[in-house]
Scaffold this motif. Structure first.
Motif, PDB file in Angstrom:
ATOM      1  N   LYS A  52     -81.714  24.610 -48.828  1.00 29.87           N
ATOM      2  CA  LYS A  52     -81.779  23.762 -50.134  1.00 29.87           C
ATOM      3  C   LYS A  52     -83.218  23.177 -49.678  1.00 29.87           C
ATOM      4  CE  LYS A  52     -77.015  22.144 -50.132  1.00 29.87           C
ATOM      5  NZ  LYS A  52     -76.206  20.391 -50.155  1.00 29.87           N
ATOM      6  N   ASP A  53     -83.871  22.824 -51.333  1.00 32.59           N
ATOM      7  CA  ASP A  53     -84.909  22.533 -50.958  1.00 32.59           C
ATOM      8  C   ASP A  53     -84.973  21.104 -51.076  1.00 32.59           C
ATOM      9  OD1 ASP A  53     -86.108  25.101 -52.735  1.00 32.59           O
ATOM     10  OD2 ASP A  53     -85.118  24.091 -54.426  1.00 32.59           O
ATOM     11  N   ALA A  54     -86.125  20.644 -50.023  1.00 32.07           N
ATOM     12  CA  ALA A  54     -86.439  19.563 -49.709  1.00 32.07           C
ATOM     13  C   ALA A  54     -87.358  19.152 -48.843  1.00 32.07           C
ATOM     14  CB  ALA A  54     -85.703  19.863 -48.412  1.00 32.07           C
ATOM     15  N   VAL A  64     -87.491   6.233 -46.243  1.00 26.86           N
ATOM     16  CA  VAL A  64     -87.345   4.467 -46.924  1.00 26.86           C
ATOM     17  C   VAL A  64     -89.095   4.979 -47.299  1.00 26.86           C
ATOM     18  CG1 VAL A  64     -87.579   3.290 -45.399  1.00 26.86           C
ATOM     19  CG2 VAL A  64     -86.039   2.642 -46.992  1.00 26.86           C
ATOM     20  N   ALA A  65     -90.047   5.115 -46.446  1.00 27.17           N
ATOM     21  CA  ALA A  65     -91.455   4.875 -47.281  1.00 27.17           C
ATOM     22  C   ALA A  65     -91.324   5.416 -48.001  1.00 27.17           C
ATOM     23  CB  ALA A  65     -91.811   5.261 -45.903  1.00 27.17           C
ATOM     24  N   TYR A  66     -91.096   6.103 -48.790  1.00 28.76           N
ATOM     25  CA  TYR A  66     -91.441   6.864 -49.741  1.00 28.76           C
ATOM     26  C   TYR A  66     -90.257   6.212 -50.845  1.00 28.76           C
ATOM     27  CZ  TYR A  66     -94.213   9.541 -46.296  1.00 28.76           C
ATOM     28  OH  TYR A  66     -95.374  10.458 -45.584  1.00 28.76           O
ATOM     29  N   CYS A 114     -79.589   6.672 -55.876  1.00 29.65           N
ATOM     30  CA  CYS A 114     -79.831   5.815 -55.658  1.00 29.65           C
ATOM     31  C   CYS A 114     -81.691   6.289 -55.704  1.00 29.65           C
ATOM     32  CB  CYS A 114     -80.806   6.497 -54.061  1.00 29.65           C
ATOM     33  SG  CYS A 114     -78.975   5.670 -53.187  1.00 29.65           S
ATOM     34  N   LEU A 115     -82.358   7.316 -56.542  1.00 30.79           N
ATOM     35  CA  LEU A 115     -83.583   7.723 -57.168  1.00 30.79           C
ATOM     36  C   LEU A 115     -83.633   8.473 -58.850  1.00 30.79           C
ATOM     37  CD1 LEU A 115     -86.480   7.003 -57.276  1.00 30.79           C
ATOM     38  CD2 LEU A 115     -86.083   9.478 -55.575  1.00 30.79           C
ATOM     39  N   GLU A 116     -83.992   8.310 -60.065  1.00 31.33           N
ATOM     40  CA  GLU A 116     -84.114   8.663 -60.788  1.00 31.33           C
ATOM     41  C   GLU A 116     -84.697   9.538 -61.049  1.00 31.33           C
ATOM     42  OE1 GLU A 116     -84.042   5.360 -63.888  1.00 31.33           O
ATOM     43  OE2 GLU A 116     -82.346   4.708 -63.609  1.00 31.33           O
ATOM     44  N   LYS A 117     -86.127   9.494 -60.373  1.00 28.58           N
ATOM     45  CA  LYS A 117     -87.367  10.487 -60.740  1.00 28.58           C
ATOM     46  C   LYS A 117     -88.192   9.902 -59.662  1.00 28.58           C
ATOM     47  CE  LYS A 117     -90.872  11.865 -63.970  1.00 28.58           C
ATOM     48  NZ  LYS A 117     -91.641  11.449 -64.968  1.00 28.58           N
ATOM     49  N   GLU A 162     -83.187  15.551 -49.541  1.00 23.04           N
ATOM     50  CA  GLU A 162     -82.938  15.788 -50.990  1.00 23.04           C
ATOM     51  C   GLU A 162     -84.643  16.042 -51.533  1.00 23.04           C
ATOM     52  OE1 GLU A 162     -79.870  15.147 -52.774  1.00 23.04           O
ATOM     53  OE2 GLU A 162     -78.266  15.949 -51.017  1.00 23.04           O
ATOM     54  N   ARG A 163     -84.693  17.433 -52.689  1.00 28.88           N
ATOM     55  CA  ARG A 163     -85.873  17.023 -53.487  1.00 28.88           C
ATOM     56  C   ARG A 163     -86.165  15.642 -54.799  1.00 28.88           C
ATOM     57  NH1 ARG A 163     -89.172  21.559 -54.497  1.00 28.88           N
ATOM     58  NH2 ARG A 163     -88.718  22.278 -52.074  1.00 28.88           N
ATOM     59  N   GLU A 164     -84.509  15.971 -55.725  1.00 24.19           N
ATOM     60  CA  GLU A 164     -84.603  15.590 -56.399  1.00 24.19           C
ATOM     61  C   GLU A 164     -84.276  13.764 -56.163  1.00 24.19           C
ATOM     62  OE1 GLU A 164     -80.951  16.800 -59.327  1.00 24.19           O
ATOM     63  OE2 GLU A 164     -82.395  18.807 -58.689  1.00 24.19           O
ATOM     64  N   ASN A 165     -83.380  13.257 -54.756  1.00 26.97           N
ATOM     65  CA  ASN A 165     -82.845  12.032 -55.413  1.00 26.97           C
ATOM     66  C   ASN A 165     -83.852  11.611 -54.110  1.00 26.97           C
ATOM     67  OD1 ASN A 165     -81.309  13.340 -53.821  1.00 26.97           O
ATOM     68  ND2 ASN A 165     -79.545  13.102 -54.795  1.00 26.97           N
ATOM     69  N   LEU A 166     -84.168  11.649 -53.091  1.00 28.92           N
ATOM     70  CA  LEU A 166     -84.700  12.019 -51.383  1.00 28.92           C
ATOM     71  C   LEU A 166     -83.075  11.169 -50.469  1.00 28.92           C
ATOM     72  CD1 LEU A 166     -88.021   9.394 -52.267  1.00 28.92           C
ATOM     73  CD2 LEU A 166     -87.873  12.304 -52.316  1.00 28.92           C
ATOM     74  N   ARG A 167     -82.334  11.408 -50.832  1.00 29.34           N
ATOM     75  CA  ARG A 167     -81.397  11.486 -49.913  1.00 29.34           C
ATOM     76  C   ARG A 167     -81.636  11.811 -48.883  1.00 29.34           C
ATOM     77  NH1 ARG A 167     -74.933  11.950 -51.863  1.00 29.34           N
ATOM     78  NH2 ARG A 167     -76.429  14.293 -52.338  1.00 29.34           N
ATOM     79  N   PRO A 168     -81.866  10.754 -47.471  1.00 26.95           N
ATOM     80  CA  PRO A 168     -81.517  11.357 -46.181  1.00 26.95           C
ATOM     81  C   PRO A 168     -81.005  12.933 -45.227  1.00 26.95           C
ATOM     82  CG  PRO A 168     -81.826   9.312 -45.924  1.00 26.95           C
ATOM     83  CD  PRO A 168     -81.595   9.884 -47.636  1.00 26.95           C
TER      84      PRO A 168
END
Length: 289
Positions: free
Chosen positions: A75-77, A166-168, A32-35, A105-111
């Protein structure tokens, strides 16, 4: 509807619509998120909320959104935290304190986990959701008033977000690939149900400050879920700063009676303040009301 009741109605919806402004994303891929380029831990945004009564905008409440670096099950969050409250002047009539917490999740912002606690006068509710990606499910636990807890298991969809994370996520989207009028799909969890929504991109528009300065914003309208607050349809407009911070500057929405508005009041801890419009504002942004 009396003015006092209308102001309270605005306050109850303020936190929700400031978060729903960003209720869209591209759910065509599980990645969902590249960066993340738009924010970092330490960011804090504060908004003023208003209710429109005829030709008058009445101050009604305040919303704060913040970002922390954290851990979730080792996990990093990211920990996102949002609060909504009515002005103290109305506490004697209607006491409102809503809080939302989300871990991603820190990398892809998955809830990973979402918690919403609602305290409105004598009404209390607590919603909790746990996201399990191993079996694509969401476990929910909901308690309203003094009723027994209700447990449920939902089938998750790729790139489904809660109303806070989702706001971020949306602040990191590449708007350059969309044209004016495009619909962008979203999968979002709201009140124990996953909704397939969209947002209609409306291009770039200039916002003016009280001092007369102007800066560009990305403008869009999300499809709203019909319920006790909204009539449904595209009765909300959002302005997002057209820089690397992608901060929500202003939100306007029609509610069942009248309309409400949220305006960015102050900010701190921006990731990209060095070469942005926000650098010289020193933490305050006086938008015309």
């Amino acid at each position: 509807m009396p003015l006092s009741s209308s102001v309270i109605k605005c306050t109850k919806t303020l936190l929700v619509f400031l978060l729903l402004y960003c209720a869209f994303g591209n759910n065509a891929s599980a990645q969902c998120l590249e960066k993340n380029f738009a924010f970092e831990a330490g960011e804090k945004l504060t908004y003023r909320g208003y209710y429109n009564w005829g030709f008058i905008w009445v101050a009604a409440g305040e919303v704060q959104l913040s970002v922390e670096q954290s851990k979730y099950k080792e996990k990093d969050a990211y920990k996102f935290y949002g609060t909504g409250k009515n002005l103290k002047a109305f506490d004697w009539f209607f006491h409102l304190r809503d809080t939302l917490t989300a871990y991603t999740e820190r990398e892809n912002l998955r809830p990973l986990y979402f918690d919403r606690r609602t305290h409105e006068a004598k009404y209390n509710a607590h919603h909790e959701y746990w996201f399990n990606y191993a079996d694509s499910t969401i476990l929910s636990k909901i308690q309203k008033r003094e009723k027994p807890e209700k447990l449920d298991t939902l089938a998750n969809k790729p790139c489904t977000f809660d109303i806070l994370s989702v706001a971020y996520y949306v602040r990191n989207l590449d708007f350059s690939k969309y044209k004016k009028g495009d619909k962008i799909p979203l999968s979002m969890l709201v009140d124990n149900e996953i909704h397939s929504l969209y947002i209609r991109y409306k291009g770039v528009e200039v916002i003016k400050t009280k001092s007369g300065e102007r800066f560009e914003c990305l403008k869009f309208s999300p499809l709203l879920v019909k319920g006790t607050m909204f009539k449904g349809g595209e009765d909300m407009t959002v302005w997002l700063s057209n820089d690397d911070n992608r901060i929500p500057i202003q939100v306007e929405a029609k509610v069942l009676v009248g309309s409400v508005k949220g305006i960015l009041d102050s900010y701190e801890g921006l990731r990209n303040s060095k070469n942005s419009f926000f650098k010289k504002r020193k933490g305050k942004l006086e938008i015309e009301e």
